[in-house]
Scaffold this motif. Sequence first.
Motif, mmCIF file in Angstrom:
data_model
loop_
_atom_site.group_PDB
_atom_site.id
_atom_site.type_symbol
_atom_site.label_atom_id
_atom_site.label_comp_id
_atom_site.label_asym_id
_atom_site.label_seq_id
_atom_site.Cartn_x
_atom_site.Cartn_y
_atom_site.Cartn_z
ATOM 1 N N UNK A 47 61.067 71.888 50.538
ATOM 2 C CA UNK A 47 60.809 71.295 51.587
ATOM 3 C C UNK A 47 58.801 71.430 50.215
ATOM 4 N N UNK A 48 59.027 72.073 49.240
ATOM 5 C CA UNK A 48 58.007 72.490 48.334
ATOM 6 C C UNK A 48 57.547 71.725 48.414
ATOM 7 N N UNK A 49 58.065 70.157 48.046
ATOM 8 C CA UNK A 49 57.513 68.692 47.128
ATOM 9 C C UNK A 49 58.495 67.542 47.482
ATOM 10 N N UNK A 50 58.759 67.273 48.279
ATOM 11 C CA UNK A 50 60.018 66.443 48.273
ATOM 12 C C UNK A 50 59.744 64.900 47.993
ATOM 13 N N UNK A 51 59.958 64.629 47.948
ATOM 14 C CA UNK A 51 60.524 63.044 47.201
ATOM 15 C C UNK A 51 61.337 61.893 46.784
ATOM 16 N N UNK A 52 61.433 60.990 47.651
ATOM 17 C CA UNK A 52 62.142 59.932 46.669
ATOM 18 C C UNK A 52 62.387 59.419 45.325
ATOM 19 N N UNK A 53 61.708 60.280 45.060
ATOM 20 C CA UNK A 53 61.832 60.120 43.678
ATOM 21 C C UNK A 53 61.159 60.841 41.973
ATOM 22 N N UNK A 54 62.184 60.742 41.333
ATOM 23 C CA UNK A 54 61.147 62.280 40.384
ATOM 24 C C UNK A 54 60.304 61.987 39.980
ATOM 25 N N UNK A 55 59.290 61.034 40.101
ATOM 26 C CA UNK A 55 57.901 60.634 40.483
ATOM 27 C C UNK A 55 57.309 61.190 41.156
#
Length: 216
Positions: free
Chosen positions: A154-162
Motif C-alpha cells: 500500500x506504499x504507492x499502489x498503481x495499475x501501471x509501472x508509471x
Amino acid sequence: MSASELTPDEIERFFARLAEVIPAPDSELTYFDPFTLLIAVVLSAQSTDVGVNKATATLFREAATPEAMLELGEEGIKAHIRNLGLYNNKARNVVALCRKLVDEHGGEVPRERAALEKLPGVGRKTANVIRNTAFGEPEIAVDTHIYRVCNRTGLAPGKTVRAVEDALQAVVPARFKKDAHHLLILHGRYTCTARKPRCGQCVVRDVCRYDAKTAG
C-alpha cells in the motif's frame, strides 16, 4: 486521493527501517562507471543479475569503453553474452548504443533523460537507473520487485509501472529519494518476495497493508 495508503509518518518509518537494515543500498549488477552500468542494465532485460554479471565478467575484461565495444563488434559481444535471453537483439543494441555514444556524446554516457532515452535499448526504466545509480539523481526505476512491493504494502499502489513511479515520487521523503530505488528492489528481492513473502522477518510488517501476511 492520496498516492499512498500509508500515513506520512508510516512512510517515514517504512524507509527509515529499510535504510537501517540495508545500510549501503546499491545495484547488484557489477559495474565500474556509467558506461559499464549502462551496458549491464541493457543486458539485464529478461535476465537475472547473476547471469548478467557472469557475462560481463569476461565482456568488460575485453571491452569496457564504447570504442572497445565497437571494435569487438556484434559477433564478439555475442560470444560473451550467449547465456542471456535475447542475446542477439542485445548485442545489436549494444553496438548501436556505443556508436551513438561515440558519434554524438564523445564516448560519454549522457546524464539527461532525453538523451539517454534516445539510445538504442534504453527506455524510461533504464534511464532512471542510470540517472539514479551513476549520477545520483533522485529517480526511481520501477521494476517487477518495486511494482509488487508498492502495491502489496500500500506504499504507492498503481495499475501501471508509471503510476507507481509517479506515486513514489509524490510520497517518498526527500532524504530517502536517492536510495529508495535500491531499498525497495532489495526488499522485494529478499523479503517481500513474489511467491511467499517473508512477513515474519519483515521490518515494515506493522505498517504494511498486506492482508495475507505469512508467519515465515
